[in-house]
Scaffold this motif. Structure first.
Motif, PDB file in Angstrom:
ATOM      1  N   ILE A 134       0.854  -1.190   0.000  1.00 35.14           N
ATOM      2  CA  ILE A 134       0.000   0.000   0.000  1.00 35.14           C
ATOM      3  C   ILE A 134       0.888   1.237   0.000  1.00 35.14           C
ATOM      4  CG2 ILE A 134      -0.245  -0.129   2.525  1.00 35.14           C
ATOM      5  CD1 ILE A 134      -3.032   1.151   2.204  1.00 35.14           C
ATOM      6  N   ILE A 135       0.573   2.172  -0.887  1.00 30.90           N
ATOM      7  CA  ILE A 135       1.370   3.402  -1.010  1.00 30.90           C
ATOM      8  C   ILE A 135       0.440   4.595  -0.880  1.00 30.90           C
ATOM      9  CG2 ILE A 135       2.882   4.763  -2.503  1.00 30.90           C
ATOM     10  CD1 ILE A 135       3.638   2.099  -3.900  1.00 30.90           C
ATOM     11  N   VAL A 136       0.715   5.455   0.089  1.00 29.68           N
ATOM     12  CA  VAL A 136      -0.085   6.660   0.305  1.00 29.68           C
ATOM     13  C   VAL A 136       0.729   7.855  -0.176  1.00 29.68           C
ATOM     14  CG1 VAL A 136      -1.507   7.931   1.942  1.00 29.68           C
ATOM     15  CG2 VAL A 136      -0.983   5.526   2.381  1.00 29.68           C
ATOM     16  N   ILE A 137       0.116   8.689  -1.012  1.00 31.40           N
ATOM     17  CA  ILE A 137       0.855   9.789  -1.649  1.00 31.40           C
ATOM     18  C   ILE A 137       0.294  11.152  -1.238  1.00 31.40           C
ATOM     19  CG2 ILE A 137       1.629  10.763  -3.842  1.00 31.40           C
ATOM     20  CD1 ILE A 137       1.253   8.057  -5.125  1.00 31.40           C
ATOM     21  N   PRO A 138       0.910  11.789  -0.226  1.00 33.39           N
ATOM     22  CA  PRO A 138       0.558  13.169   0.113  1.00 33.39           C
ATOM     23  C   PRO A 138       1.552  14.164  -0.478  1.00 33.39           C
ATOM     24  CG  PRO A 138       1.747  12.215   1.941  1.00 33.39           C
ATOM     25  CD  PRO A 138       1.723  11.163   0.845  1.00 33.39           C
ATOM     26  N   ALA A 139       2.450  13.713  -1.350  1.00 35.72           N
ATOM     27  CA  ALA A 139       3.526  14.564  -1.876  1.00 35.72           C
ATOM     28  C   ALA A 139       2.982  15.756  -2.643  1.00 35.72           C
ATOM     29  CB  ALA A 139       4.437  13.737  -2.785  1.00 35.72           C
ATOM     30  N   GLY A 140       3.692  16.869  -2.555  1.00 35.30           N
ATOM     31  CA  GLY A 140       3.307  18.073  -3.284  1.00 35.30           C
ATOM     32  C   GLY A 140       3.439  19.295  -2.410  1.00 35.30           C
ATOM     33  N   ILE A 141       3.160  20.450  -3.002  1.00 40.92           N
ATOM     34  CA  ILE A 141       3.209  21.681  -2.224  1.00 40.92           C
ATOM     35  C   ILE A 141       1.812  21.978  -1.677  1.00 40.92           C
ATOM     36  CG2 ILE A 141       5.130  22.591  -3.577  1.00 40.92           C
ATOM     37  CD1 ILE A 141       3.051  24.509  -4.897  1.00 40.92           C
ATOM     38  N   PRO A 142       1.713  22.623  -0.510  1.00 40.38           N
ATOM     39  CA  PRO A 142       0.412  22.947   0.059  1.00 40.38           C
ATOM     40  C   PRO A 142      -0.168  24.224  -0.539  1.00 40.38           C
ATOM     41  CG  PRO A 142       2.124  23.702   1.532  1.00 40.38           C
ATOM     42  CD  PRO A 142       2.822  22.996   0.386  1.00 40.38           C
ATOM     43  N   ARG A 143      -1.449  24.402  -0.325  1.00 36.15           N
ATOM     44  CA  ARG A 143      -2.077  25.667  -0.742  1.00 36.15           C
ATOM     45  C   ARG A 143      -1.655  26.790   0.185  1.00 36.15           C
ATOM     46  NH1 ARG A 143      -8.243  25.837  -1.246  1.00 36.15           N
ATOM     47  NH2 ARG A 143      -8.213  24.462   0.551  1.00 36.15           N
ATOM     48  N   LYS A 144      -1.622  28.000  -0.369  1.00 40.38           N
ATOM     49  CA  LYS A 144      -1.349  29.203   0.418  1.00 40.38           C
ATOM     50  C   LYS A 144      -2.526  30.153   0.251  1.00 40.38           C
ATOM     51  CE  LYS A 144       3.600  28.515  -0.100  1.00 40.38           C
ATOM     52  NZ  LYS A 144       4.831  28.912  -0.771  1.00 40.38           N
ATOM     53  N   PRO A 145      -2.657  31.163   1.109  1.00 38.01           N
ATOM     54  CA  PRO A 145      -3.798  32.074   1.004  1.00 38.01           C
ATOM     55  C   PRO A 145      -3.951  32.625  -0.403  1.00 38.01           C
ATOM     56  CG  PRO A 145      -2.593  32.502   3.031  1.00 38.01           C
ATOM     57  CD  PRO A 145      -1.786  31.497   2.255  1.00 38.01           C
ATOM     58  N   GLY A 146      -5.173  32.589  -0.901  1.00 40.03           N
ATOM     59  CA  GLY A 146      -5.455  33.099  -2.232  1.00 40.03           C
ATOM     60  C   GLY A 146      -5.167  32.110  -3.347  1.00 40.03           C
ATOM     61  N   MET A 147      -4.608  30.965  -2.997  1.00 36.92           N
ATOM     62  CA  MET A 147      -4.264  29.954  -3.990  1.00 36.92           C
ATOM     63  C   MET A 147      -5.391  28.934  -4.100  1.00 36.92           C
ATOM     64  SD  MET A 147      -1.021  27.290  -3.961  1.00 36.92           S
ATOM     65  CE  MET A 147       0.249  28.498  -4.250  1.00 36.92           C
ATOM     66  N   THR A 148      -5.840  28.672  -5.301  1.00 37.25           N
ATOM     67  CA  THR A 148      -6.848  27.638  -5.507  1.00 37.25           C
ATOM     68  C   THR A 148      -6.165  26.294  -5.712  1.00 37.25           C
ATOM     69  OG1 THR A 148      -6.872  27.829  -7.913  1.00 37.25           O
ATOM     70  CG2 THR A 148      -8.312  29.326  -6.679  1.00 37.25           C
ATOM     71  N   ARG A 149      -6.935  25.229  -5.658  1.00 40.93           N
ATOM     72  CA  ARG A 149      -6.353  23.920  -5.948  1.00 40.93           C
ATOM     73  C   ARG A 149      -5.816  23.877  -7.371  1.00 40.93           C
ATOM     74  NH1 ARG A 149     -10.242  22.161  -2.054  1.00 40.93           N
ATOM     75  NH2 ARG A 149      -9.339  20.717  -0.558  1.00 40.93           N
ATOM     76  N   ASP A 150      -6.461  24.640  -8.239  1.00 42.70           N
ATOM     77  CA  ASP A 150      -6.023  24.641  -9.632  1.00 42.70           C
ATOM     78  C   ASP A 150      -4.628  25.254  -9.780  1.00 42.70           C
ATOM     79  OD1 ASP A 150      -6.875  23.884 -12.291  1.00 42.70           O
ATOM     80  OD2 ASP A 150      -6.810  26.017 -12.764  1.00 42.70           O
ATOM     81  N   ALA A 158       6.218  -1.668  -8.086  1.00 41.73           N
ATOM     82  CA  ALA A 158       5.138  -2.135  -7.204  1.00 41.73           C
ATOM     83  C   ALA A 158       3.792  -2.067  -7.935  1.00 41.73           C
ATOM     84  CB  ALA A 158       5.090  -1.299  -5.924  1.00 41.73           C
ATOM     85  N   PRO A 159       3.681  -2.737  -9.083  1.00 43.37           N
ATOM     86  CA  PRO A 159       2.486  -2.595  -9.921  1.00 43.37           C
ATOM     87  C   PRO A 159       1.190  -3.107  -9.292  1.00 43.37           C
ATOM     88  CG  PRO A 159       3.876  -4.386 -10.723  1.00 43.37           C
ATOM     89  CD  PRO A 159       4.669  -3.662  -9.683  1.00 43.37           C
ATOM     90  N   LYS A 160       1.313  -3.934  -8.258  1.00 41.77           N
ATOM     91  CA  LYS A 160       0.107  -4.493  -7.635  1.00 41.77           C
ATOM     92  C   LYS A 160      -0.286  -3.763  -6.354  1.00 41.77           C
ATOM     93  CE  LYS A 160       0.788  -9.118  -9.564  1.00 41.77           C
ATOM     94  NZ  LYS A 160       0.947 -10.567  -9.269  1.00 41.77           N
ATOM     95  N   ALA A 161       0.422  -2.692  -6.038  1.00 42.82           N
ATOM     96  CA  ALA A 161       0.152  -1.971  -4.790  1.00 42.82           C
ATOM     97  C   ALA A 161      -1.201  -1.266  -4.819  1.00 42.82           C
ATOM     98  CB  ALA A 161       1.255  -0.943  -4.538  1.00 42.82           C
ATOM     99  N   TYR A 162      -1.794  -1.123  -3.647  1.00 42.72           N
ATOM    100  CA  TYR A 162      -2.953  -0.262  -3.474  1.00 42.72           C
ATOM    101  C   TYR A 162      -2.420   1.167  -3.389  1.00 42.72           C
ATOM    102  CZ  TYR A 162      -5.386  -4.576  -2.220  1.00 42.72           C
ATOM    103  OH  TYR A 162      -5.914  -5.849  -2.243  1.00 42.72           O
ATOM    104  N   ILE A 163      -2.901   2.043  -4.259  1.00 46.37           N
ATOM    105  CA  ILE A 163      -2.374   3.406  -4.346  1.00 46.37           C
ATOM    106  C   ILE A 163      -3.426   4.385  -3.841  1.00 46.37           C
ATOM    107  CG2 ILE A 163      -1.412   5.163  -5.872  1.00 46.37           C
ATOM    108  CD1 ILE A 163      -0.746   2.845  -7.840  1.00 46.37           C
ATOM    109  N   LEU A 164      -3.087   5.150  -2.803  1.00 48.24           N
ATOM    110  CA  LEU A 164      -4.003   6.113  -2.194  1.00 48.24           C
ATOM    111  C   LEU A 164      -3.450   7.510  -2.419  1.00 48.24           C
ATOM    112  CD1 LEU A 164      -4.661   3.362  -0.852  1.00 48.24           C
ATOM    113  CD2 LEU A 164      -5.036   4.601   1.294  1.00 48.24           C
ATOM    114  N   ILE A 165      -4.140   8.295  -3.247  1.00 52.16           N
ATOM    115  CA  ILE A 165      -3.626   9.612  -3.619  1.00 52.16           C
ATOM    116  C   ILE A 165      -4.319  10.716  -2.813  1.00 52.16           C
ATOM    117  CG2 ILE A 165      -3.435  11.290  -5.491  1.00 52.16           C
ATOM    118  CD1 ILE A 165      -3.018   9.004  -7.408  1.00 52.16           C
ATOM    119  N   ILE A 166      -3.483  11.480  -2.103  1.00 51.89           N
ATOM    120  CA  ILE A 166      -3.944  12.633  -1.329  1.00 51.89           C
ATOM    121  C   ILE A 166      -3.591  13.929  -2.049  1.00 51.89           C
ATOM    122  CG2 ILE A 166      -3.518  13.934   0.812  1.00 51.89           C
ATOM    123  CD1 ILE A 166      -3.156  11.224   2.233  1.00 51.89           C
TER     124      ILE A 166
END
Length: 331
Positions: free
Chosen positions: A73-89, A110-118
């Motif tokens: 199982i692989i959980v992916i929270p990687a990325g930059i966070p939102r800042k004030p005035g920033m949309t998800r887009d 790991a082609p058979k892993a359960y992938i959970l994207i945050i």
């Protein structure tokens, strides 16, 4: 033996999420991967007296491949966070590239892993992941999840505040659609136990669930976004997937999935016109074993919300698919 991986483990979501996963008795090995600081996070967590063995990895020397190799199982929270005035887009190009690169590694080791994207925007990053896995010939829709649990957690919490229900954990509310703004559709009419408020309070509840992230960004005054509540929500969903993998029955939680690849999803796809959609999912040893259709008993107000959701969500999905098929491979 269960190997879990957190990709983005040193970030604002990744650290508390990794801490919660370290406490989970269903995990025997916890691998932490990030571009910085993952070795320190791993060392810190390794001193906690729970059975899971913790290891940390950085990009040099194929660290990503080593971290994710043969993961369950692989959980992916990687990325930059939102800042004030920033949309998800606004986050799209950076986070989309990060997720694409990680999925390319997973497809190989790991082609058979359960992938959970945050990683946001989930409405687009999950379609990106699906396209990469399809291109590599290893796509299994029943093992790819967009984590929308924070929307459910917020709905439960906000209802408890309004209704005075002290047993927050006993509240069940399906939240469907996507994972941003108007694409989030809380079905308060299907809440269990049921509750009743006037139209004005109901509209305020819906708005608060849809834009709860903005509430946190504002309160943190530029210092971050919803990291702790998201870590809790990510752990809650991961734990349910792990329990289902372990054979526990009757586990249901909404998740953003590829409808046509999940039993029961075709009917929902035909009703919404969206290939990816968050609906209650019955989890099992195969992952997403059944999509449960919540659309047959909506109120007029919920139908209006659903219409706005599907109109916006289609564009988000298309944006992810286009990015996956046009962006160069990640290094």
């Amino acid at each position: 033996m269960v190997k879990a991986v957190v990709a983005g483990a040193a970030g604002g979501i990744g650290q508390p999420l990794s801490l919660l996963l370290k406490t989970c008795p269903l995990i025997t090995e916890l691998a932490l991967y990030d571009v910085v600081n993952s070795l320190g996070v791993a060392a810190d967590l390794s001193h906690i007296s729970t059975p899971a063995k913790v290891t940390g990895y950085l990009p040099p020397d194929d660290g990503g491949k080593k971290a994710m190799k043969d993961a369950d199982i692989i959980v992916i929270p990687a990325g930059i966070p939102r800042k004030p005035g920033m949309t998800r887009d606004d986050l799209f190009n950076i986070n989309a590239g990060i997720v694409k690169g990680l999925i390319e590694i997973i497809a190989e080791v790991a082609p058979k892993a359960y992938i959970l994207i945050i990683s946001n925007p989930v409405n687009s990053t999950v379609p990106i992941a699906a396209e990469v896995l399809k291109a590599k010939g290893v796509f299994n829709a029943q093992r790819l999840f967009g984590v929308t649990t924070l929307d459910i957690v917020r709905a439960e919490t906000f209802i408890a505040e309004v209704s005075g229900n002290k047993s927050v954990q006993s509240i069940n509310i399906p939240v469907i659609g996507g994972h941003s703004g108007e694409t989030i559709v809380p079905l308060f009419s299907q809440a269990k136990p049921s509750f009743s408020v006037d139209d004005e309070k109901l509209a305020a509840l819906v708005n608060r669930v849809q834009f709860g992230g903005d509430e946190v960004v504002k309160a943190k005054d530029g210092a971050g976004s919803a990291t702790l509540s998201m870590a809790y929500a990510g752990f809650r969903f991961a734990e349910k997937v792990l329990k289902a993998m372990n054979g526990e029955k009757g586990i249901v939680e909404p998740s953003f999935v590829y409808l046509q690849g999940v039993p029961g999803g075709e009917e929902i796809y035909k009703a919404t016109g969206c290939e990816f959609f968050s609906v209650p999912i019955e989890l099992g040893t195969n992952g997403a074993e059944k999509a449960l259709n919540p659309l047959t008993n909506l109120t007029d107000k919920e139908q209006t919300l659903l219409k706005a959701c599907t109109e916006a969500l289609g564009g988000h999905i298309k944006k992810g698919v286009t990015f996956a098929n046009s962006a160069p491979p990640q290094k």
